[in-house]
Design a protein around this motif. Structure first.
Motif, PDB file in Angstrom:
ATOM      1  N   VAL A  45      64.214  31.841  28.629  1.00 22.52           N
ATOM      2  CA  VAL A  45      64.767  32.269  27.347  1.00 22.52           C
ATOM      3  C   VAL A  45      64.326  31.277  26.280  1.00 22.52           C
ATOM      4  CG1 VAL A  45      66.764  33.353  28.448  1.00 22.52           C
ATOM      5  CG2 VAL A  45      66.960  31.021  27.566  1.00 22.52           C
ATOM      6  N   ALA A  46      64.210  31.786  25.071  1.00 18.65           N
ATOM      7  CA  ALA A  46      63.790  30.948  23.947  1.00 18.65           C
ATOM      8  C   ALA A  46      64.972  30.639  23.046  1.00 18.65           C
ATOM      9  CB  ALA A  46      62.701  31.654  23.145  1.00 18.65           C
ATOM     10  N   VAL A 107      58.645  34.890  27.850  1.00 21.43           N
ATOM     11  CA  VAL A 107      60.001  34.789  27.316  1.00 21.43           C
ATOM     12  C   VAL A 107      60.700  36.135  27.465  1.00 21.43           C
ATOM     13  CG1 VAL A 107      61.359  34.492  25.199  1.00 21.43           C
ATOM     14  CG2 VAL A 107      59.467  32.934  25.709  1.00 21.43           C
ATOM     15  N   LYS A 108      61.865  36.135  28.117  1.00 20.23           N
ATOM     16  CA  LYS A 108      62.587  37.374  28.390  1.00 20.23           C
ATOM     17  C   LYS A 108      63.758  37.609  27.440  1.00 20.23           C
ATOM     18  CE  LYS A 108      59.867  37.990  31.869  1.00 20.23           C
ATOM     19  NZ  LYS A 108      58.743  38.945  31.750  1.00 20.23           N
ATOM     20  N   ALA A 109      64.182  36.575  26.724  1.00 23.00           N
ATOM     21  CA  ALA A 109      65.289  36.724  25.780  1.00 23.00           C
ATOM     22  C   ALA A 109      65.172  35.654  24.711  1.00 23.00           C
ATOM     23  CB  ALA A 109      66.641  36.613  26.495  1.00 23.00           C
ATOM     24  N   LYS A 136      62.847  42.795  23.879  1.00 25.15           N
ATOM     25  CA  LYS A 136      63.585  41.833  24.689  1.00 25.15           C
ATOM     26  C   LYS A 136      64.923  41.537  24.029  1.00 25.15           C
ATOM     27  CE  LYS A 136      60.033  39.194  24.388  1.00 25.15           C
ATOM     28  NZ  LYS A 136      59.033  38.123  24.548  1.00 25.15           N
ATOM     29  N   VAL A 137      65.794  40.896  24.751  1.00 21.93           N
ATOM     30  CA  VAL A 137      67.139  40.574  24.280  1.00 21.93           C
ATOM     31  C   VAL A 137      67.071  39.603  23.105  1.00 21.93           C
ATOM     32  CG1 VAL A 137      69.263  39.341  24.900  1.00 21.93           C
ATOM     33  CG2 VAL A 137      68.269  41.007  26.490  1.00 21.93           C
TER      34      VAL A 137
END
Length: 348
Positions: A45-46, A107-109, A136-137
């Motif tokens: 996650v970022a 990055v997934k979120a 993405k979230v």
């Protein structure tokens, strides 16, 4: 998180037409909505800072540690700890961090470190085509409402109104996060009951404005930030939507002005239901007199004759719901609850 100095006055608007995204082969389209990919423990996650600068390094450290404690690897925006006046870097720097993280396939979120003010300055600089291609979230609240509104309007992507990275990750918030993002439950949002040694509960009370049930997609967030977008192309369509709102440190006369803006621009007349969270620190001040929030809801919301209630655990409070902006829900104004009707992640 007082936004008053930044937001100044709000412009009244005419009709606002959302530009819906074309979607992605990686994400599900449902009723014009674009769904983000699901999250798993171990994902990256970022942390980004689209709004105000953090006052100290500890806030940034706490945000990183919270994400790691939730089971994620952490990547930080190049300027997430920067400062340009009260902002976390220049507009180009902050928008660049957001664009880079949406474009980064690892990055997934994306979790916003904090709110404050300044996110609206980024809206013309965001790469909405890249956001559509890499759904993405996105998680945050308060000033992050500007991002929720713009991304919903321009792409249809479901985003998430909830705790910021440097905020409180108490047991309630962590439980919300894990149930929604890891277990991917069709959440029912019902206030927790805490009698606090009282004969009858006083905390987390909901109050019905107009009874009944309604179904629709959620739109909304912070009242001040949302109304400041009036007249811009960055507000989503309100037709048939469930509008949820919250705010902090706003005198009732200012809430009156903002609800008037929503009424004059036609937004209130188009919604199917209304949910008000908390307006923390919004009590009448000293002086000749003031309208109360109850009176404002009687003036603006009750005449709509749509299901409406106030007191949901949404806003500048320690324990808060994580609300999918764009998620399809059914609300029950008599019970003071709302629940997801459909999954909010691709492939669910």
């Amino acid at each position: 998180m007082d936004r008053r100095r930044f937001l100044g006055g709000t412009a009244l608007a005419g009709a606002l037409l959302p530009l819906m995204g074309t979607g992605s082969v990686l994400a599900a389209q449902r009723g014009g909505r674009l769904l983000p990919l699901p999250l798993e423990k171990g994902d990256t996650v970022a942390l980004v800072s689209p709004s105000a600068a953090s006052s100290d390094q500890l806030s940034l450290q706490l945000a990183r540690e919270a994400m790691e404690a939730l089971g994620f690897k952490v990547r930080t925006g190049a300027h997430y700890g920067a400062r340009y006046g009260h902002l976390a870097g220049t507009d180009a720097e902050r928008a660049g961090d957001l664009n880079a993280m949406f474009g980064d396939r690892q990055v997934k979120a994306i979790v916003c470190v904090r709110g404050g003010s300044g996110a609206a300055r980024l809206l013309p600089l965001l790469d909405y085509a890249a956001i559509r291609a890499n759904p993405k979230v996105l998680l945050g609240y308060s000033d992050i409402t500007a991002l929720h509104c713009a991304i919903q309007a321009k792409t249809g992507l479901v985003t998430f109104h909830g705790p910021i990275g440097s905020g409180s990750w108490n047991r309630f918030n962590v439980d919300q996060f894990e149930r929604l993002f890891f277990k991917r439950e069709l959440m029912e949002y019902r206030n927790s009951v805490d009698t606090d040694d009282e004969l009858v509960p006083r905390k987390n009370r909901t109050s019905t404005i107009t009874g009944g049930t309604a179904r629709g997609e959620l739109v909304g967030g912070n009242l001040t930030v949302l109304t400041a977008l009036a007249g811009s192309p960055y507000l989503p369509d309100f037709n048939g939507k469930i509008l949820f709102l919250e705010d902090v440190d706003e005198a009732p006369y200012r809430v009156d002005r903002m609800l008037s803006t929503l009424k004059l621009m036609g937004a209130l007349d188009r919604i199917a239901g209304f949910i008000f969270g908390e307006c923390t620190g919004c009590t009448p001040g000293d002086g000749y007199g003031s309208l109360t929030l109850d009176q404002l809801f009687a003036d603006y919301i009750a005449p709509l004759k749509i299901p409406a209630f106030r007191g949901a655990m949404i806003g500048h409070i320690r324990e808060q719901f994580i609300v999918p902006v764009g998620g399809r829900v059914e609300m029950d104004a008599d019970a003071g609850t709302f629940r997801l009707l459909e999954p909010v992640f691709a492939g669910s």
